[in-house]
Design a protein around this motif. Structure first.
Motif, mmCIF file in Angstrom:
data_model
loop_
_atom_site.group_PDB
_atom_site.id
_atom_site.type_symbol
_atom_site.label_atom_id
_atom_site.label_comp_id
_atom_site.label_asym_id
_atom_site.label_seq_id
_atom_site.Cartn_x
_atom_site.Cartn_y
_atom_site.Cartn_z
ATOM 1 N N ALA A 35 -2.985 -5.952 6.170
ATOM 2 C CA ALA A 35 -1.815 -4.996 6.105
ATOM 3 C C ALA A 35 -0.865 -5.131 7.227
ATOM 4 O O ALA A 35 0.195 -4.923 7.284
ATOM 5 C CB ALA A 35 -2.282 -3.702 5.468
ATOM 6 N N ALA A 36 -1.673 -5.128 8.488
ATOM 7 C CA ALA A 36 -0.901 -5.214 9.858
ATOM 8 C C ALA A 36 0.218 -6.113 10.028
ATOM 9 O O ALA A 36 0.874 -6.119 10.903
ATOM 10 C CB ALA A 36 -1.898 -4.813 10.774
ATOM 11 N N THR A 37 -0.328 -7.221 9.060
ATOM 12 C CA THR A 37 0.373 -8.403 9.571
ATOM 13 C C THR A 37 1.830 -8.308 8.693
ATOM 14 O O THR A 37 2.557 -9.089 9.147
ATOM 15 C CB THR A 37 -0.139 -9.713 9.217
ATOM 16 O OG1 THR A 37 -0.458 -9.852 7.584
ATOM 17 C CG2 THR A 37 -1.613 -9.747 9.941
ATOM 18 N N ARG A 51 1.153 -1.165 -0.889
ATOM 19 C CA ARG A 51 -0.381 -0.958 -1.085
ATOM 20 C C ARG A 51 -0.787 0.470 -2.175
ATOM 21 O O ARG A 51 -1.356 0.117 -3.117
ATOM 22 C CB ARG A 51 -1.240 -0.419 0.106
ATOM 23 C CG ARG A 51 -2.507 0.006 0.088
ATOM 24 C CD ARG A 51 -3.084 0.462 1.089
ATOM 25 N NE ARG A 51 -4.349 1.006 0.905
ATOM 26 C CZ ARG A 51 -5.150 1.671 1.808
ATOM 27 N NH1 ARG A 51 -4.905 1.766 2.879
ATOM 28 N NH2 ARG A 51 -6.154 2.209 1.352
ATOM 29 N N LEU A 52 -0.055 1.303 -1.936
ATOM 30 C CA LEU A 52 -0.450 2.425 -3.010
ATOM 31 C C LEU A 52 0.196 2.293 -4.472
ATOM 32 O O LEU A 52 -0.607 2.707 -5.454
ATOM 33 C CB LEU A 52 0.133 3.754 -2.445
ATOM 34 C CG LEU A 52 -0.563 4.297 -1.246
ATOM 35 C CD1 LEU A 52 0.099 5.518 -0.226
ATOM 36 C CD2 LEU A 52 -2.033 4.363 -1.221
ATOM 37 N N CYS A 216 -2.420 -7.876 -2.837
ATOM 38 C CA CYS A 216 -3.702 -8.264 -2.350
ATOM 39 C C CYS A 216 -4.385 -7.157 -1.363
ATOM 40 O O CYS A 216 -5.624 -6.726 -1.316
ATOM 41 C CB CYS A 216 -3.607 -9.633 -1.383
ATOM 42 S SG CYS A 216 -3.373 -10.985 -2.251
ATOM 43 N N VAL A 217 -3.523 -6.667 -0.598
ATOM 44 C CA VAL A 217 -3.930 -5.487 0.260
ATOM 45 C C VAL A 217 -4.326 -4.204 -0.537
ATOM 46 O O VAL A 217 -5.337 -3.635 -0.212
ATOM 47 C CB VAL A 217 -2.510 -5.158 1.075
ATOM 48 C CG1 VAL A 217 -2.992 -3.705 1.830
ATOM 49 C CG2 VAL A 217 -2.174 -6.151 2.228
ATOM 50 N N ALA A 218 -3.689 -3.925 -1.833
ATOM 51 C CA ALA A 218 -3.936 -2.920 -2.511
ATOM 52 C C ALA A 218 -5.423 -3.094 -3.198
ATOM 53 O O ALA A 218 -6.310 -2.289 -2.929
ATOM 54 C CB ALA A 218 -3.071 -2.601 -3.692
ATOM 55 N N ILE A 224 -10.894 -2.067 -4.637
ATOM 56 C CA ILE A 224 -12.272 -2.572 -4.455
ATOM 57 C C ILE A 224 -13.090 -1.504 -3.836
ATOM 58 O O ILE A 224 -14.152 -0.892 -4.122
ATOM 59 C CB ILE A 224 -12.298 -4.021 -3.880
ATOM 60 C CG1 ILE A 224 -11.619 -4.888 -4.710
ATOM 61 C CG2 ILE A 224 -13.566 -4.403 -3.269
ATOM 62 C CD1 ILE A 224 -11.600 -6.417 -4.272
ATOM 63 N N PRO A 225 -12.835 -1.177 -2.504
ATOM 64 C CA PRO A 225 -13.409 -0.370 -1.607
ATOM 65 C C PRO A 225 -13.813 1.174 -2.193
ATOM 66 O O PRO A 225 -14.988 1.515 -2.275
ATOM 67 C CB PRO A 225 -12.955 -0.147 -0.327
ATOM 68 C CG PRO A 225 -11.568 -0.613 -0.540
ATOM 69 C CD PRO A 225 -11.591 -1.308 -1.565
ATOM 70 N N TYR A 226 -12.716 1.895 -2.846
ATOM 71 C CA TYR A 226 -12.941 3.065 -3.510
ATOM 72 C C TYR A 226 -13.846 2.932 -4.774
ATOM 73 O O TYR A 226 -14.690 3.833 -4.831
ATOM 74 C CB TYR A 226 -11.600 3.625 -4.024
ATOM 75 C CG TYR A 226 -10.598 4.144 -2.683
ATOM 76 C CD1 TYR A 226 -11.167 4.280 -1.292
ATOM 77 C CD2 TYR A 226 -9.117 4.272 -2.832
ATOM 78 C CE1 TYR A 226 -10.403 4.475 -0.257
ATOM 79 C CE2 TYR A 226 -8.532 4.652 -1.941
ATOM 80 C CZ TYR A 226 -9.080 4.875 -0.499
ATOM 81 O OH TYR A 226 -8.332 4.948 0.533
ATOM 82 N N SER A 227 -13.661 1.904 -5.520
ATOM 83 C CA SER A 227 -14.602 1.710 -6.851
ATOM 84 C C SER A 227 -16.040 1.632 -6.295
ATOM 85 O O SER A 227 -17.149 2.173 -6.906
ATOM 86 C CB SER A 227 -13.974 0.454 -7.567
ATOM 87 O OG SER A 227 -12.540 0.804 -8.102
#
Length: 292
Positions: A35-37, A51-52, A216-218, A224-227
């Motif tokens: 995301a920073a890129t 993202r959101l 992809c960032v989302a 993925i991580p929250y799930s």
């Protein structure tokens, strides 16, 4: 072929919970580095919008939460959930535009650690809090060149949102099944950076390459991580989960080095180690709330 239901995403119950947590930690930190890129082209707020928004679209499609018949209290709860989620993301991305990823993630840990200490009556947790405070002061380096002041304040704001997120998410799990609360909250969260994001990026947000990267960032940073973490929490004691999550700063340093070319000096590494030890100590000495 299995489909997602209100209970969560399919197939996760067959994966060991420790693997779920470690995969989620890796995904979210490398997602943040990617995301920073995008900041040079979209700005932190613009990247946050993509993202959101994508996370909300994907989760709503997969989970298909029930909205009708919800009480006003439940809807207010999920709205507050979304506001804290959106604020946490925007503040963190704005901080990440100013300070290294590993440092930002470490300072942000003040949020969950603060919640653990505030809800505990054990004197030992005061020791962990003091250790973390020393680490954060070392990171900010007030007597040297120091961190970007705005970046530090923004990271602390993200930490406060993380603390609120934890408390609100706990309440949301009693009102919503599975990932329903998260999916609805993500819709609200996507509205938080909308105005500054559009102001920063304008119509660039609609260009295909940025839409693809935003998706992809989302996936890597939210869906993925929250799930994975939600499923892991169902099967792991809270203290074990906390210890595993304490690896985030170390993974963030790795992601920052590999993708962003960021490196940290000895003082910063020692400071990060103090915060990680405090987080691990607080988690290890907390009473287990569930059986693995």
């Amino acid at each position: 072929m299995p489909t997602a239901t209100a209970q969560g995403l399919p197939g996760l119950d067959r994966i060991p919970p420790i693997a779920l947590v470690l995969s989620g930690v890796t995904s979210i930190q490398f997602g943040a580095a990617v995301a920073a890129t995008l900041f040079d082209d979209l700005g932190p707020a613009g990247t946050s919008v993509l993202r959101l928004t994508w996370a909300a679209v994907i989760l709503m499609a997969l989970v298909r939460p029930r909205v009708r018949g919800r009480s006003a209290r439940d809807l207010r709860l999920v709205a507050l959930f979304g506001l804290t989620l959106g604020g946490m993301n925007v503040f963190f991305y704005e901080a990440l535009d100013r300070i290294p990823l590993g440092v930002a993630v470490t300072i942000e840990f003040a949020g969950p650690l603060g919640v653990a200490v505030a809800m505990s009556r054990r004197r030992l947790d005061l020791v962990w809090a003091a250790l973390a405070a020393v680490g954060i002061v070392l990171l900010s380096n007030p007597f040297g060149a120091g961190l970007d002041t705005v970046g530090l304040v923004l990271t602390l704001a993200a930490a406060a949102c993380w603390a609120a997120y934890i408390l609100i998410a706990q309440r949301a799990t009693t009102a919503y099944e599975g990932s329903e609360g998260l999916a609805l909250a993500m819709v609200v969260a996507a509205l938080v950076p909308l105005v500054p994001g559009v102001a920063e990026a304008g119509t660039t947000l609609l260009e295909p390459q940025w839409l693809a990267l935003g998706a992809c960032v989302a996936l890597a940073s939210s869906v993925i991580p929250y799930s994975l973490e939600t499923e892991a929490l169902r099967r792991l004691p809270a203290n074990v989960f906390g210890v595993l999550m304490s690896m985030e700063p170390a993974v963030a340093v790795l992601a920052g080095f590999v993708i962003l070319g960021q490196s940290l000096d000895a003082r910063e590494l020692v400071a990060m180690a103090l915060v990680v030890v405090a987080s691990v100590g607080s988690s290890r000495t907390a009473p287990a709330s569930a059986e693995a």
